[in-house]
Design a protein around this motif. Structure first.
Motif, mmCIF file in Angstrom:
data_model
loop_
_atom_site.group_PDB
_atom_site.id
_atom_site.type_symbol
_atom_site.label_atom_id
_atom_site.label_comp_id
_atom_site.label_asym_id
_atom_site.label_seq_id
_atom_site.Cartn_x
_atom_site.Cartn_y
_atom_site.Cartn_z
ATOM 1 N N ASN A 122 91.345 87.163 2.657
ATOM 2 C CA ASN A 122 92.463 86.527 2.040
ATOM 3 C C ASN A 122 93.490 87.728 1.913
ATOM 4 O OD1 ASN A 122 93.862 84.459 0.608
ATOM 5 N ND2 ASN A 122 93.335 85.532 -1.221
ATOM 6 N N ARG A 126 97.021 87.274 4.157
ATOM 7 C CA ARG A 126 98.581 87.147 3.587
ATOM 8 C C ARG A 126 99.379 88.448 4.159
ATOM 9 N NH1 ARG A 126 95.672 83.692 2.511
ATOM 10 N NH2 ARG A 126 96.814 83.252 4.466
ATOM 11 N N ASP A 129 100.514 86.947 7.327
ATOM 12 C CA ASP A 129 101.421 85.991 7.182
ATOM 13 C C ASP A 129 102.915 86.735 6.925
ATOM 14 O OD1 ASP A 129 99.702 83.937 7.576
ATOM 15 O OD2 ASP A 129 98.989 83.758 5.523
#
Length: 292
Positions: A122, A126, A129
């Motif tokens: 995760n 992120r 992203d």
């Protein structure tokens, strides 16, 4: 006592040529793209042997048409356009190939870590992203502006820009392969993590990584030309295709080859890399072949 060794059998030239022709017939895109890219590499790295001086300026021969001495004419400073085009190929190929290799290696390591160790997945995704949400040109300009124009920093900036796409692709492959029975059997059998990654996970990512590497290389070459055109790539005195187009676009009507020569070479190089990538995709995934 003398020991006689059996002579090493060599493969005749005929079968080798037939094998090469068979590969070219089955995978024409990879053959054409790889051959064209190899041609550009040879021309770029042997430019000092046949091209002139790309830095020599002659104000009395500004914007001259093509001649026997200057095949592509001269630019606004009297420099040989042919010599600068050939030397500029070396800069673009070095930046493109090195950036693609660095981005592929970084994306492979980060993607395997994210896909196999879900506790970091995760956080890593992120961060990727966030990097992908920033336009690549703006992010590269911001990174290059920290130290100024230069080939080394340009490679680092392009590698950082291209790493997220490789990371996401490798992660998706790792997530898919990690659920296969032979991987689960190896884990249940007590195989250590490095062995599982090396023998089962990593080989499955190599074909996808090679295809993606060709795409990243083409994108890196185009990004280097764009940054050089904007003045934040390689230094202005260094011959590169982006610098040539940037310094000569105002003289397009007077000396069109000053723009068309590097522009056509840039387009041909990107086309060769894309053809090679499509050919590798067809080679590793026969289901993706287009049927005519």
């Amino acid at each position: 006592m003398t020991t006689l060794s059996a002579p090493v059998e060599s493969i005749p030239a005929g079968p080798r040529i037939c094998s090469l022709l068979r590969v070219a017939r089955r995978h024409p895109l990879a053959f054409v793209g790889g051959g064209l890219l190899l041609l550009f590499i040879v021309l770029a790295f042997t430019a000092p042997l046949y091209a002139g001086d790309p830095l020599n300026m002659d104000p009395f021969r500004r914007l001259q048409p093509p001649s026997a001495e200057m095949w592509f004419g001269s630019d606004n400073l009297g420099r040989d356009v042919f010599a600068r085009t050939m030397f500029g190929a070396k800069i673009s190929l070095i930046v493109g190939l090195t950036s693609a290799a660095c981005a592929a290696l970084a994306g492979l390591l980060i993607g395997i870590t994210s896909g196999y160790n879900r506790s970091f997945d995760n956080i890593i995704m992120r961060v990727m992203d966030c990097l992908m949400s920033i336009p690549s040109v703006l992010l590269a300009i911001a990174l290059v502006s920290l130290t100024g124009p230069g080939i080394g920093m340009l490679i680092v900036a392009i590698s950082i820009v291209e790493t997220p796409s490789v990371t996401r692709l490798v992660r998706s492959v790792v997530l898919s392969v990690g659920k296969r029975p032979y991987v689960e059997a190896a884990v249940c059998g007590g195989a250590r993590l490095p062995k599982v990654l090396w023998r089962h996970i990593l080989p499955s990512t190599i074909p996808t990584l090679m295809v993606q590497g060709a795409t990243v290389c083409a994108s890196a070459i185009l990004l280097e030309a764009g940054l050089s055109f904007l003045g934040v790539g390689v230094p202005p005195e260094v011959p590169s295709w982006g610098n040539m187009i940037s310094s000569s676009h105002l003289y397009l009507g007077i000396a069109p080859l000053t723009v068309f020569a590097p522009g056509i070479c840039l387009a041909a190089t990107i086309l060769a890399v894309n053809l090679l990538g499509d050919g590798l995709r067809d080679l590793f995934d026969p289901r993706s072949r287009r049927r005519g």
